[in-house]
Design a protein around this motif. Structure first.
Motif, PDB file in Angstrom:
ATOM      1  N   ALA A 139      41.861  46.390  34.188  1.00  0.00           N
ATOM      2  CA  ALA A 139      42.024  46.685  35.617  1.00  0.00           C
ATOM      3  C   ALA A 139      42.162  45.389  36.396  1.00  0.00           C
ATOM      4  CB  ALA A 139      40.822  47.477  36.131  1.00  0.00           C
ATOM      5  N   ARG A 140      43.033  45.403  37.407  1.00  0.00           N
ATOM      6  CA  ARG A 140      43.207  44.302  38.346  1.00  0.00           C
ATOM      7  C   ARG A 140      43.391  44.887  39.741  1.00  0.00           C
ATOM      8  NH1 ARG A 140      42.084  41.848  34.452  1.00  0.00           N
ATOM      9  NH2 ARG A 140      42.872  39.849  33.659  1.00  0.00           N
ATOM     10  N   ILE A 141      42.616  44.399  40.709  1.00  0.00           N
ATOM     11  CA  ILE A 141      42.698  44.894  42.081  1.00  0.00           C
ATOM     12  C   ILE A 141      43.885  44.254  42.794  1.00  0.00           C
ATOM     13  CG2 ILE A 141      41.511  45.039  44.300  1.00  0.00           C
ATOM     14  CD1 ILE A 141      38.864  44.830  42.743  1.00  0.00           C
ATOM     15  N   TYR A 142      44.677  45.068  43.455  1.00  0.00           N
ATOM     16  CA  TYR A 142      45.787  44.568  44.260  1.00  0.00           C
ATOM     17  C   TYR A 142      45.245  44.151  45.624  1.00  0.00           C
ATOM     18  CZ  TYR A 142      49.962  44.566  47.196  1.00  0.00           C
ATOM     19  OH  TYR A 142      50.942  44.209  48.084  1.00  0.00           O
ATOM     20  N   VAL A 143      45.415  42.862  45.961  1.00  0.00           N
ATOM     21  CA  VAL A 143      44.934  42.338  47.239  1.00  0.00           C
ATOM     22  C   VAL A 143      46.140  41.985  48.101  1.00  0.00           C
ATOM     23  CG1 VAL A 143      43.487  40.621  48.376  1.00  0.00           C
ATOM     24  CG2 VAL A 143      42.903  41.400  46.070  1.00  0.00           C
ATOM     25  N   PRO A 144      46.273  42.566  49.292  1.00  0.00           N
ATOM     26  CA  PRO A 144      47.421  42.288  50.161  1.00  0.00           C
ATOM     27  C   PRO A 144      47.515  40.805  50.517  1.00  0.00           C
ATOM     28  CG  PRO A 144      46.208  44.205  50.940  1.00  0.00           C
ATOM     29  CD  PRO A 144      45.383  43.582  49.871  1.00  0.00           C
ATOM     30  N   ARG A 153      38.896  35.410  56.567  1.00  0.00           N
ATOM     31  CA  ARG A 153      38.766  36.785  56.078  1.00  0.00           C
ATOM     32  C   ARG A 153      38.494  36.811  54.580  1.00  0.00           C
ATOM     33  NH1 ARG A 153      43.045  41.742  56.768  1.00  0.00           N
ATOM     34  NH2 ARG A 153      41.517  43.416  56.597  1.00  0.00           N
ATOM     35  N   ARG A 154      39.100  35.887  53.843  1.00  0.00           N
ATOM     36  CA  ARG A 154      38.811  35.780  52.399  1.00  0.00           C
ATOM     37  C   ARG A 154      37.319  35.617  52.168  1.00  0.00           C
ATOM     38  NH1 ARG A 154      43.276  33.556  48.619  1.00  0.00           N
ATOM     39  NH2 ARG A 154      41.506  33.411  47.221  1.00  0.00           N
ATOM     40  N   ALA A 155      36.703  34.749  52.978  1.00  0.00           N
ATOM     41  CA  ALA A 155      35.272  34.486  52.814  1.00  0.00           C
ATOM     42  C   ALA A 155      34.448  35.732  53.118  1.00  0.00           C
ATOM     43  CB  ALA A 155      34.852  33.332  53.712  1.00  0.00           C
ATOM     44  N   VAL A 156      34.804  36.434  54.188  1.00  0.00           N
ATOM     45  CA  VAL A 156      34.070  37.654  54.565  1.00  0.00           C
ATOM     46  C   VAL A 156      34.180  38.714  53.474  1.00  0.00           C
ATOM     47  CG1 VAL A 156      34.030  39.580  56.196  1.00  0.00           C
ATOM     48  CG2 VAL A 156      34.264  37.230  57.039  1.00  0.00           C
ATOM     49  N   PRO A 160      37.428  35.366  45.634  1.00  0.00           N
ATOM     50  CA  PRO A 160      37.330  34.024  45.052  1.00  0.00           C
ATOM     51  C   PRO A 160      38.572  33.188  45.323  1.00  0.00           C
ATOM     52  CG  PRO A 160      36.636  35.691  43.469  1.00  0.00           C
ATOM     53  CD  PRO A 160      37.250  36.420  44.627  1.00  0.00           C
ATOM     54  N   ALA A 161      38.385  31.867  45.345  1.00  0.00           N
ATOM     55  CA  ALA A 161      39.479  30.955  45.657  1.00  0.00           C
ATOM     56  C   ALA A 161      40.613  31.042  44.642  1.00  0.00           C
ATOM     57  CB  ALA A 161      38.944  29.523  45.735  1.00  0.00           C
ATOM     58  N   GLU A 162      40.271  31.381  43.385  1.00  0.00           N
ATOM     59  CA  GLU A 162      41.305  31.408  42.336  1.00  0.00           C
ATOM     60  C   GLU A 162      42.182  32.654  42.390  1.00  0.00           C
ATOM     61  OE1 GLU A 162      37.445  32.981  40.422  1.00  0.00           O
ATOM     62  OE2 GLU A 162      38.043  31.382  41.816  1.00  0.00           O
ATOM     63  N   VAL A 163      41.824  33.626  43.233  1.00  0.00           N
ATOM     64  CA  VAL A 163      42.619  34.852  43.341  1.00  0.00           C
ATOM     65  C   VAL A 163      43.789  34.597  44.288  1.00  0.00           C
ATOM     66  CG1 VAL A 163      42.648  37.265  44.069  1.00  0.00           C
ATOM     67  CG2 VAL A 163      40.655  36.347  42.877  1.00  0.00           C
ATOM     68  N   GLY A 164      45.008  34.635  43.769  1.00  0.00           N
ATOM     69  CA  GLY A 164      46.206  34.476  44.575  1.00  0.00           C
ATOM     70  C   GLY A 164      46.969  35.779  44.665  1.00  0.00           C
ATOM     71  N   PHE A 165      47.935  35.812  45.562  1.00  0.00           N
ATOM     72  CA  PHE A 165      48.691  37.054  45.720  1.00  0.00           C
ATOM     73  C   PHE A 165      49.554  37.320  44.497  1.00  0.00           C
ATOM     74  CE2 PHE A 165      52.607  39.309  46.885  1.00  0.00           C
ATOM     75  CZ  PHE A 165      52.043  40.517  47.261  1.00  0.00           C
ATOM     76  N   THR A 167      52.006  40.698  42.790  1.00  0.00           N
ATOM     77  CA  THR A 167      52.507  42.066  42.880  1.00  0.00           C
ATOM     78  C   THR A 167      51.858  42.913  41.792  1.00  0.00           C
ATOM     79  OG1 THR A 167      54.346  41.651  41.374  1.00  0.00           O
ATOM     80  CG2 THR A 167      54.715  41.184  43.727  1.00  0.00           C
ATOM     81  N   LYS A 168      52.070  44.205  41.876  1.00  0.00           N
ATOM     82  CA  LYS A 168      51.483  45.090  40.868  1.00  0.00           C
ATOM     83  C   LYS A 168      52.022  44.789  39.474  1.00  0.00           C
ATOM     84  CE  LYS A 168      50.660  48.711  44.270  1.00  0.00           C
ATOM     85  NZ  LYS A 168      51.094  50.022  44.806  1.00  0.00           N
ATOM     86  N   SER A 169      53.309  44.474  39.388  1.00  0.00           N
ATOM     87  CA  SER A 169      53.870  44.157  38.071  1.00  0.00           C
ATOM     88  C   SER A 169      53.303  42.842  37.539  1.00  0.00           C
ATOM     89  CB  SER A 169      55.397  44.082  38.146  1.00  0.00           C
ATOM     90  OG  SER A 169      55.815  43.047  39.015  1.00  0.00           O
ATOM     91  N   GLN A 170      52.996  41.881  38.418  1.00  0.00           N
ATOM     92  CA  GLN A 170      52.381  40.631  37.978  1.00  0.00           C
ATOM     93  C   GLN A 170      50.942  40.859  37.529  1.00  0.00           C
ATOM     94  OE1 GLN A 170      53.173  38.449  41.609  1.00  0.00           O
ATOM     95  NE2 GLN A 170      54.826  37.267  40.651  1.00  0.00           N
ATOM     96  N   LEU A 171      50.234  41.760  38.210  1.00  0.00           N
ATOM     97  CA  LEU A 171      48.875  42.113  37.776  1.00  0.00           C
ATOM     98  C   LEU A 171      48.918  42.789  36.411  1.00  0.00           C
ATOM     99  CD1 LEU A 171      47.457  43.465  41.158  1.00  0.00           C
ATOM    100  CD2 LEU A 171      46.936  41.279  40.076  1.00  0.00           C
ATOM    101  N   ALA A 172      49.907  43.656  36.194  1.00  0.00           N
ATOM    102  CA  ALA A 172      50.064  44.294  34.888  1.00  0.00           C
ATOM    103  C   ALA A 172      50.331  43.256  33.810  1.00  0.00           C
ATOM    104  CB  ALA A 172      51.208  45.307  34.937  1.00  0.00           C
ATOM    105  N   ARG A 173      51.135  42.247  34.152  1.00  0.00           N
ATOM    106  CA  ARG A 173      51.409  41.170  33.194  1.00  0.00           C
ATOM    107  C   ARG A 173      50.125  40.418  32.840  1.00  0.00           C
ATOM    108  NH1 ARG A 173      55.956  36.337  33.720  1.00  0.00           N
ATOM    109  NH2 ARG A 173      55.019  34.934  32.196  1.00  0.00           N
ATOM    110  N   ASP A 174      49.251  40.187  33.832  1.00  0.00           N
ATOM    111  CA  ASP A 174      47.983  39.508  33.558  1.00  0.00           C
ATOM    112  C   ASP A 174      47.112  40.318  32.598  1.00  0.00           C
ATOM    113  OD1 ASP A 174      48.725  37.441  35.182  1.00  0.00           O
ATOM    114  OD2 ASP A 174      47.456  38.017  36.873  1.00  0.00           O
ATOM    115  N   ILE A 175      47.081  41.634  32.806  1.00  0.00           N
ATOM    116  CA  ILE A 175      46.303  42.484  31.900  1.00  0.00           C
ATOM    117  C   ILE A 175      46.845  42.376  30.477  1.00  0.00           C
ATOM    118  CG2 ILE A 175      45.673  44.862  31.336  1.00  0.00           C
ATOM    119  CD1 ILE A 175      45.725  45.483  34.334  1.00  0.00           C
ATOM    120  N   LEU A 176      48.169  42.445  30.345  1.00  0.00           N
ATOM    121  CA  LEU A 176      48.779  42.370  29.021  1.00  0.00           C
ATOM    122  C   LEU A 176      48.570  40.992  28.399  1.00  0.00           C
ATOM    123  CD1 LEU A 176      52.133  44.302  29.587  1.00  0.00           C
ATOM    124  CD2 LEU A 176      49.981  45.149  28.632  1.00  0.00           C
ATOM    125  N   ALA A 177      48.598  39.938  29.216  1.00  0.00           N
ATOM    126  CA  ALA A 177      48.356  38.592  28.688  1.00  0.00           C
ATOM    127  C   ALA A 177      46.958  38.486  28.100  1.00  0.00           C
ATOM    128  CB  ALA A 177      48.549  37.554  29.790  1.00  0.00           C
TER     129      ALA A 177
END
Length: 438
Positions: A139-144, A153-156, A160-165, A167-177
């Motif tokens: 699972a990977r959360i999609y963050v706008p 707002r990131r802090a509130v 985490p600082a390492e979380v960058g924008f 897309t859903k397909s890029q998040l899917a790629r991270d899961i598969l990686a």
């Protein structure tokens, strides 16, 4: 019980201290209970805690590696379900509706769970699916993007600082990686149009020697001859319509959750080596669905292989249904990014325990009694269907239900009323201050 103890025991290395590790086990037990709503308060009362502090600390402040927990859950599922003739990783996203904008990832966006644009959080998932069983394993959360661009707002929202924008397909790629790195990736990947139209994702899958069957739209183009590209719907008209092409369609039946599903299927080769366009046609309505496919070297080069892979994308929806209806996948009331992800990960662990137990029980279940003719009368005893994930969870609840002393529940009645009185006091003070400023 045995599978819960095995999986929970394997999670010990993911936790810096024993108390959060033990609380995670209690949290999983609460998720597998018959509580109608599964959040910090209800789970804490169910497992015998005096306040929700330990549960909230587990999700928010405790030191543990939720990404490594996902890896352990994957390894557990693959170990128990991996000995199958066909294994598919099914990509899809599901959402949780939220009020307001003070939750990480929450915004007005299309929510598949609501079937419309609504306020909520979308999460990309991967399901490990076989003919014998299936479970959500990533699972990977999609963050706008706008949440990530605003430092304050990131802090509130606790992002985490390492979380960058991504897309859903890029998040899917991270899961598969991650699955490729820990050697849990199955030989095939399936997904709907969100992932089918992502060329970089398809290339990543193919470059790693993995096959895919990805749903695409009717306007998706393929190269049928060198230099000639055609839309998928035009390909059907030119090459699969009319009496002379009738033989190119084959009716294939694949077992679904409610019995056999029969469709007409056809496939066409493209100029790209080992790439095909797979078309599914509904037998009654004639409705068409299109899939772009890649068959890597060493995999069976047959229509039925692609059909079976395409159909193993469906169980991911069942995983969402079970996760939400029975395990509280969308019940959390947390707002910070890490807490939300941790709730999702522990829900995946609880669901995996029941999914694996269900698959094991299925291997010992007798063959179903089914009719062989349309006018056949039912026998006196039709037997039982194999145990489902929902029934396994109910049996688990019967075995593990804790009948807490009456004083424990009375204590929680008092605690809730006192907490709500405190919240009311602060709410009224905030209103008075706002009125004074205006």
């Amino acid at each position: 019980m045995a599978n819960l103890e095995v999986l929970h025991g394997r999670l010990r290395s993911c936790f810096a201290r024993r108390k959060p590790f033990e609380q995670a086990g209690k949290y999983m037990t609460g998720l597998m209970s018959d509580l109608p709503r599964k959040n910090g308060w209800t789970i804490a009362e169910h497992v015998g805690d005096d306040t929700p502090d330990r549960t909230q600390r587990l999700l928010n402040q405790a030191v543990w590696d939720q990404d490594r927990v996902q890896g352990v859950v994957r390894e557990f599922v693959v170990e128990e379900l991996g000995d199958q003739s066909l294994r598919v990783g099914a990509l899809d996203e599901s959402g949780q509706e939220k009020q307001g904008e003070q939750t990480a990832g929450a915004k007005r966006q299309y929510m598949g769970c609501a079937g419309r644009v609504a306020n909520g959080v979308n999460t990309v998932y991967c399901s490990y699916a076989t003919a014998g069983g299936h479970a959500l394993v990533g699972a990977r959360i999609y963050v706008p993007e706008e949440q990530l661009a605003d430092t304050g707002r990131r802090a509130v929202l606790g992002i985490p600082a390492e979380v960058g924008f991504k897309t859903k397909s890029q998040l899917a790629r991270d899961i598969l990686a991650d699955m490729i790195a820990d050697k849990t990736v199955p030989p095939w990947i399936a997904g709907d149009e969100v992932y089918g139209r992502a060329g970089k994702l398809r290339a990543f899958i193919a470059d790693n020697g993995i096959g895919y069957v990805m749903r695409v739209g009717y306007a998706f183009t393929i190269e049928v001859r060198p230099g000639e590209r055609m839309r998928a719907d035009a390909v059907v008209v030119a090459h699969l319509t009319g009496r002379k092409h009738k033989r190119r369609w084959q009716v294939c039946s694949v077992t679904g959750s409610k019995g056999e599903r029969a469709y007409a299927w056809a496939w066409l080769a493209t100029t790209s080596p080992r790439h095909y366009l797979l078309i599914r046609k509904h037998l009654s309505s004639g409705e068409l669905a299109y899939h772009y496919c890649h068959i890597p070297a060493g995999q069976p080069d047959t229509l039925m292989t692609l059909v079976r892979v395409a159909c193993l994308r469906w169980p991911v929806e069942e995983g969402f249904e079970f996760g939400k209806d029975h395990f509280g996948l969308d019940h959390s009331q947390v707002r910070l990014y890490t807490a939300l992800l941790r709730h999702i990960v522990l829900t995946l662990a609880a669901l995996a325990v029941c999914a694996v137990t269900t698959a094991q029980a299925k291997t010992r279940a007798p063959a179903p009694i089914l009719p062989t003719t349309p006018d056949e009368q039912p026998p006196t005893d039709l037997g039982l269907i194999a145990l489902t994930v929902a029934e396994i969870k109910r049996l688990f609840t019967l075995v593990t239900r804790r009948l807490q002393p009456e004083t424990h529940h009375l204590h929680w009645v008092w605690w809730r009323r006192r907490h709500q009185a405190r919240a009311r006091w602060y709410h009224h003070r905030t209103r008075l201050r706002r009125d004074q400023q205006t």
